[in-house]
Design a protein around this motif. Structure first.
Motif, PDB file in Angstrom:
ATOM      1  N   ASN A 290       0.823  -1.206   0.000  1.00 37.72           N
ATOM      2  CA  ASN A 290       0.000   0.000   0.000  1.00 37.72           C
ATOM      3  C   ASN A 290       0.860   1.260   0.000  1.00 37.72           C
ATOM      4  O   ASN A 290       0.541   2.246  -0.674  1.00 37.72           O
ATOM      5  CB  ASN A 290      -0.932   0.003   1.212  1.00 37.72           C
ATOM      6  CG  ASN A 290      -2.079  -0.980   1.058  1.00 37.72           C
ATOM      7  OD1 ASN A 290      -2.382  -1.418  -0.050  1.00 37.72           O
ATOM      8  ND2 ASN A 290      -2.717  -1.327   2.150  1.00 37.72           N
TER       9      ASN A 290
ATOM     10  N   LEU B 266       2.241   1.618  -3.488  1.00 36.93           N
ATOM     11  CA  LEU B 266       1.216   2.063  -4.426  1.00 36.93           C
ATOM     12  C   LEU B 266       0.836   3.518  -4.186  1.00 36.93           C
ATOM     13  O   LEU B 266       0.582   4.269  -5.137  1.00 36.93           O
ATOM     14  CB  LEU B 266      -0.029   1.170  -4.301  1.00 36.93           C
ATOM     15  CG  LEU B 266       0.107  -0.240  -4.862  1.00 36.93           C
ATOM     16  CD1 LEU B 266      -1.130  -1.064  -4.526  1.00 36.93           C
ATOM     17  CD2 LEU B 266       0.316  -0.208  -6.376  1.00 36.93           C
ATOM     18  N   ALA B 267       0.797   3.929  -2.915  1.00 37.98           N
ATOM     19  CA  ALA B 267       0.472   5.320  -2.601  1.00 37.98           C
ATOM     20  C   ALA B 267       1.531   6.264  -3.166  1.00 37.98           C
ATOM     21  O   ALA B 267       1.213   7.327  -3.716  1.00 37.98           O
ATOM     22  CB  ALA B 267       0.347   5.504  -1.093  1.00 37.98           C
TER      23      ALA B 267
ATOM     24  N   LEU C 240       3.550   5.569  -5.739  1.00 37.36           N
ATOM     25  CA  LEU C 240       3.416   5.532  -7.198  1.00 37.36           C
ATOM     26  C   LEU C 240       2.250   6.397  -7.651  1.00 37.36           C
ATOM     27  O   LEU C 240       2.354   7.151  -8.627  1.00 37.36           O
ATOM     28  CB  LEU C 240       3.224   4.088  -7.660  1.00 37.36           C
ATOM     29  CG  LEU C 240       2.990   3.884  -9.161  1.00 37.36           C
ATOM     30  CD1 LEU C 240       4.185   4.372  -9.966  1.00 37.36           C
ATOM     31  CD2 LEU C 240       2.700   2.411  -9.458  1.00 37.36           C
ATOM     32  N   ASN C 241       1.134   6.299  -6.930  1.00 40.09           N
ATOM     33  CA  ASN C 241      -0.042   7.088  -7.270  1.00 40.09           C
ATOM     34  C   ASN C 241       0.260   8.577  -7.189  1.00 40.09           C
ATOM     35  O   ASN C 241      -0.135   9.360  -8.061  1.00 40.09           O
ATOM     36  CB  ASN C 241      -1.193   6.723  -6.335  1.00 40.09           C
ATOM     37  CG  ASN C 241      -2.447   7.515  -6.617  1.00 40.09           C
ATOM     38  OD1 ASN C 241      -2.588   8.646  -6.189  1.00 40.09           O
ATOM     39  ND2 ASN C 241      -3.375   6.901  -7.321  1.00 40.09           N
ATOM     40  N   GLN C 242       0.967   8.967  -6.130  1.00 44.42           N
ATOM     41  CA  GLN C 242       1.311  10.376  -5.948  1.00 44.42           C
ATOM     42  C   GLN C 242       2.184  10.876  -7.103  1.00 44.42           C
ATOM     43  O   GLN C 242       1.961  11.972  -7.631  1.00 44.42           O
ATOM     44  CB  GLN C 242       2.031  10.569  -4.617  1.00 44.42           C
ATOM     45  CG  GLN C 242       2.370  12.012  -4.299  1.00 44.42           C
ATOM     46  CD  GLN C 242       3.057  12.138  -2.958  1.00 44.42           C
ATOM     47  OE1 GLN C 242       3.355  11.159  -2.289  1.00 44.42           O
ATOM     48  NE2 GLN C 242       3.327  13.358  -2.549  1.00 44.42           N
TER      49      GLN C 242
ATOM     50  N   VAL D 199       2.454   9.548 -10.175  1.00 36.55           N
ATOM     51  CA  VAL D 199       1.713   9.530 -11.435  1.00 36.55           C
ATOM     52  C   VAL D 199       0.750  10.713 -11.507  1.00 36.55           C
ATOM     53  O   VAL D 199       0.653  11.402 -12.526  1.00 36.55           O
ATOM     54  CB  VAL D 199       0.957   8.197 -11.597  1.00 36.55           C
ATOM     55  CG1 VAL D 199      -0.010   8.273 -12.781  1.00 36.55           C
ATOM     56  CG2 VAL D 199       1.940   7.053 -11.805  1.00 36.55           C
ATOM     57  N   ARG D 200       0.017  10.969 -10.412  1.00 30.58           N
ATOM     58  CA  ARG D 200      -0.925  12.087 -10.420  1.00 30.58           C
ATOM     59  C   ARG D 200      -0.202  13.424 -10.608  1.00 30.58           C
ATOM     60  O   ARG D 200      -0.683  14.315 -11.300  1.00 30.58           O
ATOM     61  CB  ARG D 200      -1.736  12.103  -9.123  1.00 30.58           C
ATOM     62  CG  ARG D 200      -2.827  11.052  -9.068  1.00 30.58           C
ATOM     63  CD  ARG D 200      -3.769  11.256  -7.901  1.00 30.58           C
ATOM     64  NE  ARG D 200      -3.088  11.148  -6.620  1.00 30.58           N
ATOM     65  CZ  ARG D 200      -2.867  12.153  -5.791  1.00 30.58           C
ATOM     66  NH1 ARG D 200      -3.244  13.374  -6.133  1.00 30.58           N
ATOM     67  NH2 ARG D 200      -2.267  11.962  -4.637  1.00 30.58           N
TER      68      ARG D 200
ATOM     69  N   ALA E 241      -7.789  13.402 -11.361  1.00 28.24           N
ATOM     70  CA  ALA E 241      -6.571  13.321 -10.548  1.00 28.24           C
ATOM     71  C   ALA E 241      -6.801  13.900  -9.161  1.00 28.24           C
ATOM     72  O   ALA E 241      -6.350  13.349  -8.152  1.00 28.24           O
ATOM     73  CB  ALA E 241      -5.426  14.044 -11.252  1.00 28.24           C
TER      74      ALA E 241
ATOM     75  N   VAL F 293      -9.067  11.439  -7.095  1.00 27.89           N
ATOM     76  CA  VAL F 293      -8.298  10.292  -6.602  1.00 27.89           C
ATOM     77  C   VAL F 293      -7.450  10.709  -5.411  1.00 27.89           C
ATOM     78  O   VAL F 293      -7.361   9.986  -4.405  1.00 27.89           O
ATOM     79  CB  VAL F 293      -7.415   9.706  -7.724  1.00 27.89           C
ATOM     80  CG1 VAL F 293      -6.447   8.673  -7.154  1.00 27.89           C
ATOM     81  CG2 VAL F 293      -8.280   9.073  -8.806  1.00 27.89           C
ATOM     82  N   GLY F 294      -6.828  11.883  -5.483  1.00 32.06           N
ATOM     83  CA  GLY F 294      -6.028  12.358  -4.369  1.00 32.06           C
ATOM     84  C   GLY F 294      -6.861  12.565  -3.118  1.00 32.06           C
ATOM     85  O   GLY F 294      -6.467  12.175  -2.018  1.00 32.06           O
TER      86      GLY F 294
ATOM     87  N   LEU G  95      -7.808   9.167  -1.617  1.00 35.15           N
ATOM     88  CA  LEU G  95      -6.706   8.566  -0.867  1.00 35.15           C
ATOM     89  C   LEU G  95      -6.524   9.249   0.480  1.00 35.15           C
ATOM     90  O   LEU G  95      -6.195   8.603   1.475  1.00 35.15           O
ATOM     91  CB  LEU G  95      -5.417   8.636  -1.680  1.00 35.15           C
ATOM     92  CG  LEU G  95      -5.333   7.699  -2.886  1.00 35.15           C
ATOM     93  CD1 LEU G  95      -4.050   7.951  -3.657  1.00 35.15           C
ATOM     94  CD2 LEU G  95      -5.414   6.248  -2.448  1.00 35.15           C
TER      95      LEU G  95
END
Length: 360
Positions: free
Chosen positions: A143, A146-147, A149-151, A153-154, A197, A200-201, A204
């Motif tokens: 997690n 992934l968090a 990576l998400n940050q 990518v966004r 974006a 999604v932020g 999260l």
């Protein structure tokens, strides 16, 4: 611990008889999946000694809640904090299901009532507790990755889209009438990507935040006015109007993420509207202790059979009854604020989303 090493159990028990009995239980049945016939046991009688003894060689802690230097759930809280990633199984003499549930809620992997312990139950409980803790650590690590990576990518997506929108604005005075329509579609798609974006932020932030948030007074006039202006700016072809003036000084119990709640309701009303000129009307009803916010549109509406499903984790698509992460976030935030969100039919057509929040 490897498969050929004995499991190291830290037994925290101040009753000598109970400690001896538990040690005997380990001898009565071969410990599964290891070569040694019984685990290695370190026995201490006080919580302070247990915290000192819980190093990286310990695989699991068996903890009595009533000790000479601590008692009750405070004992567990201190042990969980001191044990770091080591799983804790609580020992209790109280045949009370509530004690066990409370222990698990405070971080224990499981609990055992002393009078009910058998060799098989003891060893199975410890083995499962160790495995659950291992899986939870792996899940937590994934997690976190992934968090991150998400940050990343966004961040990259928002930066690139901002550049695209900037170029698009620079083209506005240089395209012929035929190209204006295409440019409008490009700008609309770019703004939509930015909205996704941000949603999604926000989502999260909700997932990673406290399940019992610190609600505080939020100036709802400022928030709602700001989100309505954003919706008007992002969608030139959409009419967004405020039915009545929002009472000055009106505050609701929420957090700053309440802006995301209204942003996603407005975006939803635009995105799922099939009219050439979508119309959205926002109205506010103030009651004694609550405030209701209505977001009405002139879109196609939602069939009664799907009115509850739209708040789920629906996949965005033509065949899906759901509307994606946006409305799921709206429902999650409303619940987090001890409020609610409902969906009804608009007259003569369209939908009305009603959010109820508590006044501060």
């Amino acid at each position: 611990m490897t498969n050929t090493d004995p499991t190291h159990v830290l037994l925290v028990e101040d009753n000598p008889s109970d400690a001896r009995l538990i040690a005997e239980y380990f001898k009565e049945q071969t410990w599964p999946e290891i070569e040694e016939s019984e685990p290695e046991i370190t026995h201490v009688e006080r919580l302070s000694a247990a915290v000192d003894a819980c190093d990286d060689t310990v695989d699991i802690v068996l903890l009595d809640l009533g000790l000479p230097d601590s008692s009750g759930l405070e004992t567990l809280d201190t042990m969980v904090e001191g044990a770091s990633a080591v799983p804790v199984v609580v020992l209790t003499g109280l045949d009370d299901e509530r004690v066990g549930i409370d222990a698990v809620e405070h971080g224990a992997q499981d609990y055992l009532v002393k009078d009910d312990i058998t060799p098989n139950l003891l060893q199975r409980t410890l083995r499962y507790a160790i495995e659950r803790e291992r899986q939870q650590r792996q899940l937590s690590q994934r997690n976190e990755e992934l968090a991150l990576l998400n940050q990343i990518v966004r961040h990259d997506i928002k930066n690139d889209v901002a550049i695209i929108l900037g170029w698009g604005e620079g083209l506005e005075d240089h395209v012929d009438p035929t190209g204006e329509e295409y440019l409008e579609h490009i700008m609309s798609a770019g703004n939509h990507i930015t909205d996704i974006a941000e949603t999604v932020g926000d989502f999260l932030d909700v997932l990673e935040g406290n399940s019992d948030p610190d609600l505080r007074p939020i100036d709802i006039e400022r928030v709602l006015t700001n989100e309505i202006e954003k919706a008007r700016s992002a969608h030139d072809s959409v009419t967004v109007r405020l039915a009545d003036e929002i009472p000055s000084g009106l505050r609701v119990a929420a957090t700053e993420l309440v802006s995301s709640l209204f942003r996603n309701l407005l975006n939803n009303a635009v995105t799922h509207n099939d009219k050439e000129t979508p119309e959205i009307t926002v109205s506010v009803d103030v009651h004694d202790e609550t405030v209701q916010f209505h977001v009405a549109d002139n879109g196609p509406g939602v069939p009664d059979s799907q009115k509850q499903e739209v708040f789920g984790r629906g996949e965005m698509g033509l065949e899906s009854p759901g509307t994606g992460i946006g409305l799921y976030l709206v429902d999650t935030l409303a619940e987090m604020y001890d409020g609610s969100v409902t969906l009804s039919d608009n007259d003569p057509e369209g939908s009305v989303f009603t959010v109820t929040l508590s006044q501060w």
